[in-house]
Write an enzyme that holds these catalytic residues in place. Structure first.
Site, PDB file in Angstrom:
ATOM      1  N   ASP A  65       0.861  -1.190   0.000  1.00 48.99           N
ATOM      2  CA  ASP A  65       0.000   0.000   0.000  1.00 48.99           C
ATOM      3  C   ASP A  65       0.897   1.240   0.000  1.00 48.99           C
ATOM      4  O   ASP A  65       0.761   2.120   0.843  1.00 48.99           O
ATOM      5  CB  ASP A  65      -0.949  -0.002   1.205  1.00 48.99           C
ATOM      6  CG  ASP A  65      -1.877   1.214   1.204  1.00 48.99           C
ATOM      7  OD1 ASP A  65      -2.021   1.862   0.142  1.00 48.99           O
ATOM      8  OD2 ASP A  65      -2.450   1.530   2.265  1.00 48.99           O
ATOM      9  N   ASN A 107      -2.738   3.246  12.838  1.00 50.72           N
ATOM     10  CA  ASN A 107      -4.026   2.557  12.926  1.00 50.72           C
ATOM     11  C   ASN A 107      -3.823   1.060  12.706  1.00 50.72           C
ATOM     12  O   ASN A 107      -4.577   0.240  13.203  1.00 50.72           O
ATOM     13  CB  ASN A 107      -4.988   3.108  11.874  1.00 50.72           C
ATOM     14  CG  ASN A 107      -6.267   2.308  11.808  1.00 50.72           C
ATOM     15  OD1 ASN A 107      -7.055   2.310  12.740  1.00 50.72           O
ATOM     16  ND2 ASN A 107      -6.442   1.553  10.726  1.00 50.72           N
ATOM     17  N   HIS A 108      -2.785   0.756  11.919  1.00 51.33           N
ATOM     18  CA  HIS A 108      -2.544  -0.644  11.556  1.00 51.33           C
ATOM     19  C   HIS A 108      -1.053  -0.849  11.317  1.00 51.33           C
ATOM     20  O   HIS A 108      -0.290   0.120  11.251  1.00 51.33           O
ATOM     21  CB  HIS A 108      -3.314  -0.990  10.281  1.00 51.33           C
ATOM     22  CG  HIS A 108      -3.184   0.065   9.221  1.00 51.33           C
ATOM     23  ND1 HIS A 108      -4.151   1.021   8.984  1.00 51.33           N
ATOM     24  CD2 HIS A 108      -2.184   0.362   8.355  1.00 51.33           C
ATOM     25  CE1 HIS A 108      -3.765   1.832   8.019  1.00 51.33           C
ATOM     26  NE2 HIS A 108      -2.565   1.462   7.622  1.00 51.33           N
ATOM     27  N   GLN A 172      -3.260  -5.246   6.265  1.00 53.23           N
ATOM     28  CA  GLN A 172      -3.029  -4.162   7.233  1.00 53.23           C
ATOM     29  C   GLN A 172      -3.912  -4.363   8.473  1.00 53.23           C
ATOM     30  O   GLN A 172      -4.921  -3.676   8.658  1.00 53.23           O
ATOM     31  CB  GLN A 172      -3.347  -2.806   6.591  1.00 53.23           C
ATOM     32  CG  GLN A 172      -2.340  -2.366   5.542  1.00 53.23           C
ATOM     33  CD  GLN A 172      -2.848  -1.214   4.684  1.00 53.23           C
ATOM     34  OE1 GLN A 172      -4.030  -1.166   4.338  1.00 53.23           O
ATOM     35  NE2 GLN A 172      -1.964  -0.307   4.326  1.00 53.23           N
ATOM     36  N   ARG A 202       1.867  13.918  10.234  1.00 54.25           N
ATOM     37  CA  ARG A 202       0.593  13.848   9.544  1.00 54.25           C
ATOM     38  C   ARG A 202       0.012  12.515  10.018  1.00 54.25           C
ATOM     39  O   ARG A 202       0.575  11.460   9.760  1.00 54.25           O
ATOM     40  CB  ARG A 202       0.808  13.879   8.028  1.00 54.25           C
ATOM     41  CG  ARG A 202      -0.489  13.745   7.192  1.00 54.25           C
ATOM     42  CD  ARG A 202      -0.751  12.324   6.805  1.00 54.25           C
ATOM     43  NE  ARG A 202      -1.851  12.165   5.870  1.00 54.25           N
ATOM     44  CZ  ARG A 202      -2.322  10.971   5.515  1.00 54.25           C
ATOM     45  NH1 ARG A 202      -1.781   9.875   5.992  1.00 54.25           N
ATOM     46  NH2 ARG A 202      -3.325  10.879   4.681  1.00 54.25           N
ATOM     47  N   ASP A 204      -2.226   9.489  10.095  1.00 55.92           N
ATOM     48  CA  ASP A 204      -3.004   8.749   9.110  1.00 55.92           C
ATOM     49  C   ASP A 204      -4.305   8.231   9.718  1.00 55.92           C
ATOM     50  O   ASP A 204      -4.319   7.733  10.842  1.00 55.92           O
ATOM     51  CB  ASP A 204      -2.145   7.552   8.654  1.00 55.92           C
ATOM     52  CG  ASP A 204      -2.717   6.810   7.471  1.00 55.92           C
ATOM     53  OD1 ASP A 204      -2.899   7.443   6.418  1.00 55.92           O
ATOM     54  OD2 ASP A 204      -2.978   5.600   7.595  1.00 55.92           O
ATOM     55  N   LEU A 209      -8.383   5.210  13.847  1.00 58.51           N
ATOM     56  CA  LEU A 209      -7.542   5.059  15.026  1.00 58.51           C
ATOM     57  C   LEU A 209      -8.364   5.284  16.298  1.00 58.51           C
ATOM     58  O   LEU A 209      -8.146   4.650  17.324  1.00 58.51           O
ATOM     59  CB  LEU A 209      -6.420   6.106  14.925  1.00 58.51           C
ATOM     60  CG  LEU A 209      -5.290   6.105  15.921  1.00 58.51           C
ATOM     61  CD1 LEU A 209      -4.508   4.819  15.837  1.00 58.51           C
ATOM     62  CD2 LEU A 209      -4.355   7.299  15.640  1.00 58.51           C
ATOM     63  N   GLU A 248      -5.429  13.391   9.277  1.00 56.27           N
ATOM     64  CA  GLU A 248      -6.272  12.985   8.155  1.00 56.27           C
ATOM     65  C   GLU A 248      -7.580  12.498   8.766  1.00 56.27           C
ATOM     66  O   GLU A 248      -7.680  11.363   9.225  1.00 56.27           O
ATOM     67  CB  GLU A 248      -5.627  11.849   7.356  1.00 56.27           C
ATOM     68  CG  GLU A 248      -6.449  11.481   6.136  1.00 56.27           C
ATOM     69  CD  GLU A 248      -6.275  10.048   5.653  1.00 56.27           C
ATOM     70  OE1 GLU A 248      -6.670   9.772   4.516  1.00 56.27           O
ATOM     71  OE2 GLU A 248      -5.757   9.195   6.400  1.00 56.27           O
ATOM     72  N   HIS A 315      -2.564  12.546  -2.336  1.00 54.32           N
ATOM     73  CA  HIS A 315      -1.997  11.339  -2.945  1.00 54.32           C
ATOM     74  C   HIS A 315      -3.023  10.225  -3.099  1.00 54.32           C
ATOM     75  O   HIS A 315      -2.721   9.187  -3.664  1.00 54.32           O
ATOM     76  CB  HIS A 315      -0.833  10.842  -2.077  1.00 54.32           C
ATOM     77  CG  HIS A 315      -1.294  10.443  -0.705  1.00 54.32           C
ATOM     78  ND1 HIS A 315      -1.722  11.361   0.232  1.00 54.32           N
ATOM     79  CD2 HIS A 315      -1.429   9.234  -0.116  1.00 54.32           C
ATOM     80  CE1 HIS A 315      -2.098  10.730   1.332  1.00 54.32           C
ATOM     81  NE2 HIS A 315      -1.929   9.433   1.154  1.00 54.32           N
TER      82      HIS A 315
HETATM   83  C1  GLC Z   1      -4.749   6.856   4.489  1.00 54.00           C
HETATM   84  C2  GLC Z   1      -3.725   7.173   3.425  1.00 54.00           C
HETATM   85  C3  GLC Z   1      -3.825   6.147   2.343  1.00 54.00           C
HETATM   86  C4  GLC Z   1      -3.558   4.776   2.936  1.00 54.00           C
HETATM   87  C5  GLC Z   1      -4.493   4.511   4.113  1.00 54.00           C
HETATM   88  C6  GLC Z   1      -4.064   3.313   4.881  1.00 54.00           C
HETATM   89  O1  GLC Z   1      -6.031   6.993   4.024  1.00 54.00           O
HETATM   90  O2  GLC Z   1      -3.908   8.483   2.953  1.00 54.00           O
HETATM   91  O3  GLC Z   1      -2.935   6.414   1.304  1.00 54.00           O
HETATM   92  O4  GLC Z   1      -3.745   3.779   1.982  1.00 54.00           O
HETATM   93  O5  GLC Z   1      -4.525   5.579   5.012  1.00 54.00           O
HETATM   94  O6  GLC Z   1      -2.921   3.593   5.645  1.00 54.00           O
END
Ligand code: GLC
Ligand code: CA
Length: 558
Positions: A65, A107-108, A172, A202, A204, A209, A248, A315
């Site tokens: 990923d 988160n993972h 993940q 940043r 994620d 989470l 995010e 992205h």
């Molecule tokens: C967030 C990222 C993305 C990623 C996902 C899993 O959404 O922006 O690119 O695939 O998390 O980590």
């Protein structure tokens, strides 16, 4: 706000630039971008004027990923360099006044992370509770984030015959953030990178989470997830006075205040404003600024430390998940009509310039708008050049093509054989032959020079980053006129969403006899104001103006 506050609350007037080391610049010609390449391009970024770099994941990874599947949080992917290269790069950035923030993806983990390798061995493995396990998936079905490849967020692990939770891909597995040991590890990860000189993270996938619905909490009293977020922020504050968390968090408005930490502003320092971004596209599709105006008006009041991060493109897919079905179809029809341009039933995989048929007036209007909306602008690498995408690369990879430096081999990204590059290059009209940094550096009329100017003016106009925003009444339906006011002064930004020229008359309050409007984007243009504060200006189709109110007796430069 005082001008001196802009250095304390630096993120409120920052210009953030996101890049993936892997696709930015390959210095040893093995085909993969690297930290050394990034270091060699630091002056390019400095010339552009950005003040904060956001590095996408650069950790050891199976790379299924794009590095968001991490197998070691305390390492550097050896394809990109080593710790020495990382630290050298940070030092260079700092020397040029650029802070570095990095992706914190907790988160993972990857399913190859040693914690998961251990955890899946047996039900009583010490790492078992680092992840979330269930005998049966809950009856209430949750939609996975990538519905094109996953049909459930639960995956059966045959060895122990239990299911583990994964909101994203099945490789993940989600960490169990209710486990105090996991929480300690997350803090340790942050502490580690702060010690190496980063200025924050940043963060994620924050809502995932924070989501503990899938977690069977142990009997111990658990702090509320948002308290966990606050505890991370407090930890950050203890380790570094200036570090930030940019979240995010694609959330409904009602939840955003809590994620900022409410009145105290002791949660996320910044949140991407996904709602404003999505409504920007709706406004562009309709050539009508009202959806955007509404989105901005719906922003909740936030504490002085909190800040919105604005962006045009990132992205990932351009998600349109917060629009209604009809609205989303309108944007699809305007900017991504072919099925291959769409993904996950919610997003578009293109970059902005091709969506706008390469019309330079319209593209520039959008970036002018980005920099003049209240908040901190975030650029994705190549936006400053007007880079396009490669649809054949498929889904989110379409916008993750190598940076285009020159018109030479592989766009100047690498001298390796093209098949060794991490992703295909962009072809046709947006290929490096037509769009590259080197040519644009020497062309004062280029997109690159235009964005540089926006950055420079934004940086010297703190009322843009965090002044108050107010829509100014006027009659042209396709036009958004807004005032940004701060302690240092006021400016009016006018943007024409329509391709038709328009005459715009507006009136400003509290104007004195000699006040004038100075155009910040066109040198030497001064407009007079009537004694009642009104002004009439001519706008080209897709025109944009930034006008500073200047009082001759004042000290502000025009
Ligand atoms: C967030 C990222 C993305 C990623 C996902 C899993 O959404 O922006 O690119 O695939 O998390 O980590
Ligand atoms: Ca390399």
């Amino acid at each position: 706000m005082r001008i001196t506050d802009t250095s304390d609350l630096w993120w409120k007037t920052a210009v953030i630039y996101c890049l993936d080391v892997e696709t930015f610049m390959d210095w040893n010609d093995d085909g993969i971008g690297d930290f050394e390449g990034l270091a060699h391009r630091m002056d390019y970024l400095h010339e552009l004027g950005i003040t904060c770099l956001w590095l996408m994941p650069f950790y050891p990874t199976p790379n299924k990923d794009d590095g968001y599947d991490i197998s070691d949080f305390f390492g550097v992917d050896e394809r990109l360099g080593d710790f020495g290269d990382f630290v050298e790069m940070i030092r260079m950035a700092k020397d040029r006044g650029i802070r570095v923030i990095i992706d914190l993806v907790v988160n993972h983990t990857s399913d190859t992370h040693p914690w998961f390798v251990e955890a899946r061995k047996s039900k009583d493995n010490p790492y078992r509770d680092f992840y979330v396990w269930r005998d049966h998936p809950p009856r209430k079905k949750e939609q996975p984030v990538f519905p094109d490849v996953e049909d459930s967020v639960w995956e059966l692990d045959p060895k122990t015959n239990q299911y583990y939770l994964h909101h994203f891909y099945k490789f993940q597995p989600d960490l169990n953030v209710t486990n105090p040991k996991v929480r300690d590890e997350i803090a340790k990860i942050m502490g580690f990178w702060l010690q190496l000189g980063v200025s924050g993270f940043r963060v994620d996938a924050v809502p995932f989470l924070m989501d503990e619905s899938g977690v069977q909490a142990p009997e111990a009293e658990l702090a509320h997830p948002l308290d966990f977020l606050k505890s991370l922020r407090a930890f950050l504050g203890r380790r570094s006075g200036e570090a930030v968390m940019l979240g995010e968090a694609n959330l409904p408005r009602k939840d955003q205040v809590d994620y900022f930490g409410g009145e105290d502003g002791d949660g996320l320092s910044m949140q991407f404003d996904f709602i404003t971004m999505q409504n920007l596209y709706l406004s562009l599709a309709r050539q009508d600024p009202r959806p955007l105006e509404k989105a901005l008006a719906s922003r909740p009041e936030v504490a002085i430390e909190s800040q919105w991060a604005n962006f045009v493109r990132n992205h990932d897919e351009l998600t349109l998940d917060k629009l209604t079905d009809e609205e989303r179809q309108e944007v699809f029809a305007a900017f991504g009509p072919e099925p291959r341009m769409q993904v996950y039933d919610r997003g578009i995989i293109r970059r902005l310039p091709p969506m706008l048929d390469g019309d330079p007036r319209r593209i520039r209007m959008v970036y002018s708008l980005l920099f003049s909306l209240p908040g901190t602008p975030v650029l994705f690498y190549g936006e400053e050049l007007g880079m396009g995408e490669n649809l054949d690369a498929g889904t989110r990879s379409a916008v993750r093509t190598p940076m285009q430096w020159t018109s030479g081999t592989n766009g100047g990204f690498s001298n390796a054989p093209t098949r060794k590059l991490p992703s295909p290059l962009v072809g046709d009209g947006y290929s490096p032959d037509h769009v590259n940094a080197s040519d644009q550096r020497h062309d004062p009329d280029s997109m690159l020079h235009f964005v540089r100017r926006l950055v420079e003016r934004y940086r010297s106009s703190p009322e843009m980053g965090w002044g108050t925003f107010e829509v100014v009444k006027q009659d042209a339906p396709g036009v958004l006129a807004h005032v940004l006011s701060g302690a240092e002064g006021r400016m009016v930004a006018v943007h024409n969403f329509s391709g038709d020229p328009a005459t715009v008359t507006f009136r400003l309050s509290d104007v004195e006899a000699d006040d004038v409007l100075v155009d910040l984007l066109v040198d030497g243009q001064v407009l007079s104001l009537e004694s009642d504060g009104s002004a009439t200006i001519a706008m080209d189709g897709y025109g944009y103006r930034w006008l500073r109110v200047i009082r001759p007796s004042g000290k502000r430069l025009g």
